[in-house]
Scaffold this active site. Sequence first.
Site, PDB file in Angstrom:
ATOM      1  N   LYS A 136      -7.918  -6.248   0.711  1.00 48.89           N
ATOM      2  CA  LYS A 136      -8.221  -5.116  -0.174  1.00 48.89           C
ATOM      3  C   LYS A 136      -6.986  -4.252  -0.434  1.00 48.89           C
ATOM      4  CE  LYS A 136     -13.130  -5.286   0.288  1.00 48.89           C
ATOM      5  NZ  LYS A 136     -13.205  -6.500   1.136  1.00 48.89           N
TER       6      LYS A 136
HETATM    7  C1  PLP Z   1     -13.985  -7.710   0.826  1.00 49.58           C
HETATM    8  C2  PLP Z   1     -13.675  -8.933   1.604  1.00 49.58           C
HETATM    9  C3  PLP Z   1     -14.091 -10.221   1.183  1.00 49.58           C
HETATM   10  C4  PLP Z   1     -14.953 -10.439  -0.044  1.00 49.58           C
HETATM   11  O1  PLP Z   1     -14.257 -10.264  -1.248  1.00 49.58           O
HETATM   12  P1  PLP Z   1     -15.024 -10.019  -2.612  1.00 49.58           P
HETATM   13  O2  PLP Z   1     -13.988  -9.698  -3.620  1.00 49.58           O
HETATM   14  O3  PLP Z   1     -15.955  -8.853  -2.358  1.00 49.58           O
HETATM   15  O4  PLP Z   1     -15.788 -11.258  -2.941  1.00 49.58           O
HETATM   16  C5  PLP Z   1     -13.700 -11.315   1.933  1.00 49.58           C
HETATM   17  N1  PLP Z   1     -12.969 -11.169   3.071  1.00 49.58           N
HETATM   18  C6  PLP Z   1     -12.549  -9.959   3.504  1.00 49.58           C
HETATM   19  C7  PLP Z   1     -11.767  -9.866   4.765  1.00 49.58           C
HETATM   20  C8  PLP Z   1     -12.878  -8.797   2.796  1.00 49.58           C
HETATM   21  O5  PLP Z   1     -12.468  -7.588   3.249  1.00 49.58           O
END
Ligand code: PLP
Length: 497
Positions: free
Chosen positions: A113
Amino acid sequence: MFYNSTRNSEVKVTSAEAITQGISVDGGLFVPESIPELSLDEIKAVGDMKYADRAAYVFSKYLTDFTDAEIHYCTDNAYSTKNFESESIAELAHLFDGTYMLELWHGPTCAFKDMALQILPYFLTTSAKKINLDKKIVILVATSGDTGKAALEGFKDVEGTSILVFYPEDGVSPMQKRQMKTQEGSNVGVCAIKGNFDDCQNGVKAIFTDEDVKAQLAENGIVFSSANSINWGRLVPQIVYYVSAYAELVKDGEIALGDKINIVVPTGNFGNILAAYYAKHMGVPVNKLICASNINNVLTDFINTGVYDRNRQFYATVSPSMDILISSNLERLLYLMTGRDDAIIREWFGKLSAEGRYEVSADVKAKLNEEFCAGFCDDEQTKSTIHAIYEKYGYTCDTHTAVAVKVYNDYREATGDTTKTVIASTASPYKFSAAVLEALEGKSSDIDEYAKVDRIAELSKLDIPAALADLKNKPERFNDVIDKADQKQYVLRTLGI
Ligand SMILES: *Cc1c(COP(=O)(O)O)cnc(C)c1O
């Protein structure tokens, strides 16, 4: 380039407006009116740039109302070794024959993120200036862990903004809680709620739409904004690393320019894999997009049957960032796959909120199957995959990434497809240390979080990320715990209203 709403194709706004508004007034998501194309030669040229310039190149196609100087201001501030522990920002690790791990977790909070939340504050403040929004922007976030910390790190000390994060007192991991309580920065606030994630989320949503709050904000020259993944400003940075990874593979001689690759993404809200879809339609040669889920496998069922049904048991898993039953960004994909049919999107998503279920047309289902494959695995399979990869290659991956590896292995076995494949690795193994250590050692242990981190370091030979190593010694700054009923007063008081 203008942006339309998935629920009203007549809406037409600039990227600066789409980013400051976050979501369209009709409840739809903003989508660029066309997908800009990159030629193979352009993609190849991207490989010779540093990451910040790769990002700027891709953004120049989407954020056409930004000047070059504005785009570079954003990318240079976000994608530097000041914030990322890897020179290449998004690191491509060669795992085994023809399989590559795209490590997206070298940022300040050790999860992917950061790739978007490091730049969103710059997009937001630049956009606000461009549309002459002469107000202070306050970001309100409800978090179950990862998003809150990544948003705090992104917005800390960014001029013209402040950020307030709410988390469920007993609903985050000890490491995540410590990360938030020790947050630095002069414009940040963190508060625990006596309740669960939904209580936090409902409280934030209610404050966003509260007329009394709106009036008080207006008087004080403040606007609220959101940092969650429906904002276009969070999606567009994710397209970059797929273009970047392809260019890198060409540059390294792993593939020839024009060769197709598969992309595997551990998926929750469908943001990350949607970005891969955009990269493909911009011109990155992609064979299959493989959508990996944990036991909350609503997307696996959807891609395989065309029926989206959230009426099912919710499970808490060892890959908690994928414990989601409503994947918001799917709305953008379906808008594109229906030929931008806003009426049908209103119908399907109306059904989703009323009945929790909708079924797409045969035509859309065929398109889904042409571009996507999907699979899922449970917690035991996730852990045994971490173990197996470690034994075989000496590579340690986190629980979310392991779901993707397992689903990819199943796909490869079932299809015999040996196309070179990029797997999105979405978190540092240190971030989910309890489950990762249990998987590595084949048994659970009751040593504390920090001891687990040290033990993983011994086994994996991976450096402990500075941000996690420091955590032990940082003072706690935020210890407020409030009832959910007091959330509104808390926000107003914190804003000095
Ligand atoms: C948010 C997240 C995901 C999922 O990603 P999306 O874009 O919501 O599909 C997968 N792995 C981790 C570690 C995350 O923080």
